[in-house]
Design a protein around this motif. Structure first.
Motif, PDB file in Angstrom:
ATOM      1  N   ALA A  26       0.541   6.647   2.864  1.00 38.30           N
ATOM      2  CA  ALA A  26      -0.512   5.645   3.018  1.00 38.30           C
ATOM      3  C   ALA A  26      -1.796   6.287   3.537  1.00 38.30           C
ATOM      4  O   ALA A  26      -2.902   5.880   3.167  1.00 38.30           O
ATOM      5  CB  ALA A  26      -0.050   4.539   3.951  1.00 38.30           C
ATOM      6  N   GLU A  27      -1.643   7.296   4.380  1.00 44.78           N
ATOM      7  CA  GLU A  27      -2.803   7.993   4.932  1.00 44.78           C
ATOM      8  C   GLU A  27      -3.583   8.729   3.838  1.00 44.78           C
ATOM      9  O   GLU A  27      -4.819   8.734   3.837  1.00 44.78           O
ATOM     10  CB  GLU A  27      -2.364   8.972   6.019  1.00 44.78           C
ATOM     11  N   GLU A  28      -2.849   9.347   2.908  1.00 48.62           N
ATOM     12  CA  GLU A  28      -3.508  10.058   1.809  1.00 48.62           C
ATOM     13  C   GLU A  28      -4.218   9.076   0.871  1.00 48.62           C
ATOM     14  O   GLU A  28      -5.309   9.361   0.367  1.00 48.62           O
ATOM     15  CB  GLU A  28      -2.489  10.891   1.039  1.00 48.62           C
ATOM     16  N   VAL A  29      -3.592   7.942   0.636  1.00 49.34           N
ATOM     17  CA  VAL A  29      -4.231   6.917  -0.194  1.00 49.34           C
ATOM     18  C   VAL A  29      -5.507   6.430   0.489  1.00 49.34           C
ATOM     19  O   VAL A  29      -6.559   6.281  -0.150  1.00 49.34           O
ATOM     20  CB  VAL A  29      -3.275   5.747  -0.464  1.00 49.34           C
ATOM     21  N   ALA A  30      -5.418   6.184   1.796  1.00 52.19           N
ATOM     22  CA  ALA A  30      -6.584   5.722   2.550  1.00 52.19           C
ATOM     23  C   ALA A  30      -7.718   6.732   2.484  1.00 52.19           C
ATOM     24  O   ALA A  30      -8.893   6.370   2.330  1.00 52.19           O
ATOM     25  CB  ALA A  30      -6.197   5.451   4.001  1.00 52.19           C
ATOM     26  N   GLU A  31      -7.377   8.006   2.594  1.00 53.99           N
ATOM     27  CA  GLU A  31      -8.377   9.070   2.505  1.00 53.99           C
ATOM     28  C   GLU A  31      -9.071   9.040   1.148  1.00 53.99           C
ATOM     29  O   GLU A  31     -10.285   9.217   1.035  1.00 53.99           O
ATOM     30  CB  GLU A  31      -7.709  10.422   2.726  1.00 53.99           C
ATOM     31  N   SER A  32      -8.292   8.790   0.104  1.00 53.87           N
ATOM     32  CA  SER A  32      -8.811   8.797  -1.254  1.00 53.87           C
ATOM     33  C   SER A  32      -9.779   7.652  -1.512  1.00 53.87           C
ATOM     34  O   SER A  32     -10.780   7.815  -2.209  1.00 53.87           O
ATOM     35  CB  SER A  32      -7.658   8.746  -2.259  1.00 53.87           C
TER      36      SER A  32
ATOM     37  N   TYR B  48      -6.597  -3.427  -4.595  1.00 48.73           N
ATOM     38  CA  TYR B  48      -6.847  -2.723  -5.850  1.00 48.73           C
ATOM     39  C   TYR B  48      -6.871  -1.212  -5.665  1.00 48.73           C
ATOM     40  O   TYR B  48      -7.515  -0.491  -6.430  1.00 48.73           O
ATOM     41  CB  TYR B  48      -8.183  -3.177  -6.461  1.00 48.73           C
ATOM     42  N   ALA B  49      -6.154  -0.714  -4.691  1.00 47.25           N
ATOM     43  CA  ALA B  49      -6.166   0.715  -4.361  1.00 47.25           C
ATOM     44  C   ALA B  49      -5.971   1.627  -5.569  1.00 47.25           C
ATOM     45  O   ALA B  49      -6.690   2.635  -5.700  1.00 47.25           O
ATOM     46  CB  ALA B  49      -5.122   1.015  -3.291  1.00 47.25           C
ATOM     47  N   PRO B  50      -5.022   1.363  -6.487  1.00 49.41           N
ATOM     48  CA  PRO B  50      -4.861   2.283  -7.627  1.00 49.41           C
ATOM     49  C   PRO B  50      -6.116   2.429  -8.470  1.00 49.41           C
ATOM     50  O   PRO B  50      -6.382   3.515  -9.007  1.00 49.41           O
ATOM     51  CB  PRO B  50      -3.714   1.641  -8.429  1.00 49.41           C
TER      52      PRO B  50
ATOM     53  N   TYR C 268       1.569  -3.478  -5.467  1.00 49.21           N
ATOM     54  CA  TYR C 268       1.025  -2.538  -6.440  1.00 49.21           C
ATOM     55  C   TYR C 268       2.008  -2.341  -7.587  1.00 49.21           C
ATOM     56  O   TYR C 268       3.106  -1.840  -7.400  1.00 49.21           O
ATOM     57  CB  TYR C 268       0.742  -1.177  -5.792  1.00 49.21           C
ATOM     58  N   ALA C 269       1.607  -2.746  -8.780  1.00 49.10           N
ATOM     59  CA  ALA C 269       2.485  -2.563  -9.938  1.00 49.10           C
ATOM     60  C   ALA C 269       2.698  -1.070 -10.183  1.00 49.10           C
ATOM     61  O   ALA C 269       1.770  -0.272 -10.046  1.00 49.10           O
ATOM     62  CB  ALA C 269       1.863  -3.205 -11.171  1.00 49.10           C
ATOM     63  N   GLU C 270       3.915  -0.700 -10.528  1.00 47.00           N
ATOM     64  CA  GLU C 270       4.206   0.702 -10.836  1.00 47.00           C
ATOM     65  C   GLU C 270       4.004   1.001 -12.317  1.00 47.00           C
ATOM     66  O   GLU C 270       4.019   2.157 -12.724  1.00 47.00           O
ATOM     67  CB  GLU C 270       5.639   1.040 -10.414  1.00 47.00           C
TER      68      GLU C 270
ATOM     69  N   VAL D 211      -0.298   6.372  -6.129  1.00 55.39           N
ATOM     70  CA  VAL D 211      -0.297   5.514  -4.941  1.00 55.39           C
ATOM     71  C   VAL D 211       1.110   5.348  -4.378  1.00 55.39           C
ATOM     72  O   VAL D 211       1.306   5.288  -3.158  1.00 55.39           O
ATOM     73  CB  VAL D 211      -0.924   4.140  -5.261  1.00 55.39           C
ATOM     74  N   HIS D 212       2.103   5.309  -5.250  1.00 53.85           N
ATOM     75  CA  HIS D 212       3.484   5.154  -4.787  1.00 53.85           C
ATOM     76  C   HIS D 212       4.090   6.470  -4.314  1.00 53.85           C
ATOM     77  O   HIS D 212       5.063   6.468  -3.559  1.00 53.85           O
ATOM     78  CB  HIS D 212       4.346   4.537  -5.894  1.00 53.85           C
ATOM     79  N   GLU D 213       3.515   7.583  -4.732  1.00 54.73           N
ATOM     80  CA  GLU D 213       4.078   8.888  -4.371  1.00 54.73           C
ATOM     81  C   GLU D 213       3.475   9.475  -3.097  1.00 54.73           C
ATOM     82  O   GLU D 213       4.122  10.250  -2.399  1.00 54.73           O
ATOM     83  CB  GLU D 213       3.869   9.874  -5.528  1.00 54.73           C
ATOM     84  N   GLN D 214       2.239   9.118  -2.796  1.00 56.72           N
ATOM     85  CA  GLN D 214       1.545   9.700  -1.649  1.00 56.72           C
ATOM     86  C   GLN D 214       1.753   8.849  -0.399  1.00 56.72           C
ATOM     87  O   GLN D 214       2.145   7.687  -0.465  1.00 56.72           O
ATOM     88  CB  GLN D 214       0.039   9.828  -1.938  1.00 56.72           C
TER      89      GLN D 214
END
Length: 333
Positions: free
Chosen positions: A258-264, A46-48, A290-292, A253-256
């Motif tokens: 994986a490391e930046e998403v993890a940080e967030s 559920y990252a987004p 992840y749905a866009e 989530v699709h633009e950044q």
């Protein structure tokens, strides 16, 4: 179609449909800008959603979103029906179960967050040339009857010629939130796990990821946002703002990296290493989980019911327009 009423899900749903009808449409938030959100579990899947919170996308829309993890589809739906939450993030199948109980105020799906299954097949032993047929005769720690992980798991296994109830030693006696720890301390050969548990088990040499149920089963509205019909009708502006924030997070989530998403999102996974989160994000993104877009796909809606019917859990066929509201997603795209 004859189907079995599963465990506490239908009992709880029936109880709250009966006792909470008079509360339909009530908003228990202290102000019009507050949203009580219940999520079915806590997962990198559920990252987004977590990005929408941590990056301030809900805030930008003027929403104060209070997130609660309710652990399991039955608990989450009960929370929604009893007005303990305004919005639920849960499997779309639960809305069909509620509708099958002739709900006066049904749960309506208005935005999707994930569009594949989010579980991975984890084996206790490593298989260099793994094939799904290797599971025949093995012990398998299964998920709750009637829930999406179990139904998708059964669907995939049958597609590979395995009857999960005849060809496996299937254990479904463990509560959803305790499955990872039960596998770690038990002796079953296989289990279905969400991330980050799957990656963590590999790192800790507890198990090995051998396959993806999401890749095998195709696109399906696996986890969606839903509200009671009365809440949608009376809170149009709030729902549009909520959906817009989710759509923005999906794109982010699709633009950044994986490391930046993890940080967030690391604040939502206090006990998980950031590198593990990044690997989990990468795994989900690579397989299209992840749905866009928040727009729930019609083909996916009917595949969902095919999966439910295959598992013997579909109370009745429900048309797309009956339980899916596309207006909010179409506005924000």
């Amino acid at each position: 179609m004859v189907y079995s009423i599963k465990r506490s899900m239908f009992l709880l749903i029936a109880l709250f449909i009966t006792t909470a009808t008079f509360l339909s449409g009530c908003n228990f938030g202290e102000s019009e800008d507050e949203i009580e959100l219940a999520e079915v579990t806590r997962s990198v899947f559920y990252a987004p959603q977590y990005v929408a919170i941590s990056e301030g996308f809900f805030e930008d829309e003027g929403l104060d979103v209070e997130l609660t993890t309710t652990w399991g589809g039955d608990n989450t739906m009960t929370t929604l029906l009893s007005d303990g939450a305004d919005i639920a993030l849960v499997g779309a199948e639960t809305s069909i179960y509620v509708y099958g109980q002739e709900a006066v105020d049904p749960a309506i799906n208005f935005a999707q967050l994930t569009e594949t299954d989010g579980t991975f097949l984890v084996g206790r032993e490593e298989h260099e040339n793994f094939e799904w047929g290797d599971l025949e005769g093995a012990s398998f720690l299964g998920q709750r009857e009637g829930g999406m992980p179990q139904m998708v798991g059964e669907y995939v296994l049958r597609e590979h010629g395995i009857d999960p109830h005849e060809d496996l030693d299937l254990n479904q006696g463990v509560d959803f939130e305790n499955i990872p720890s039960a596998f770690a301390s038990g002796d079953e050969d296989y289990v279905q796990l969400f991330e980050p548990q799957a990656t963590q088990f590999e790192e800790e040499e507890i198990g090995h990821v051998l396959g993806s149920f999401g890749t095998e089963s195709g696109n399906v509205p696996y986890t969606v946002y839903m509200s009671k019909q009365s809440f949608l009708e009376e809170n149009d502006e709030q729902i549009e703002k909520f959906t817009r924030a989710i759509h923005r997070a999906q794109q982010w989530v699709h633009e950044q990296s994986a490391e930046e998403v993890a940080e967030s999102i690391q604040e939502f996974f206090d006990e998980t290493d950031k590198d593990t989160i990044a690997q989990s994000v990468e795994r989900y993104r690579d397989q299209g989980s992840y749905a866009e877009s928040p727009l729930l796909d019609e083909d996916g809606w009917y595949l969902l019911q095919e999966i439910m019917e295959d598992a013997g859990e579909l109370p009745e066929h429900v048309e797309y327009d009956t339980l899916v509201e596309t207006d909010f997603a179409e506005r924000v795209e």
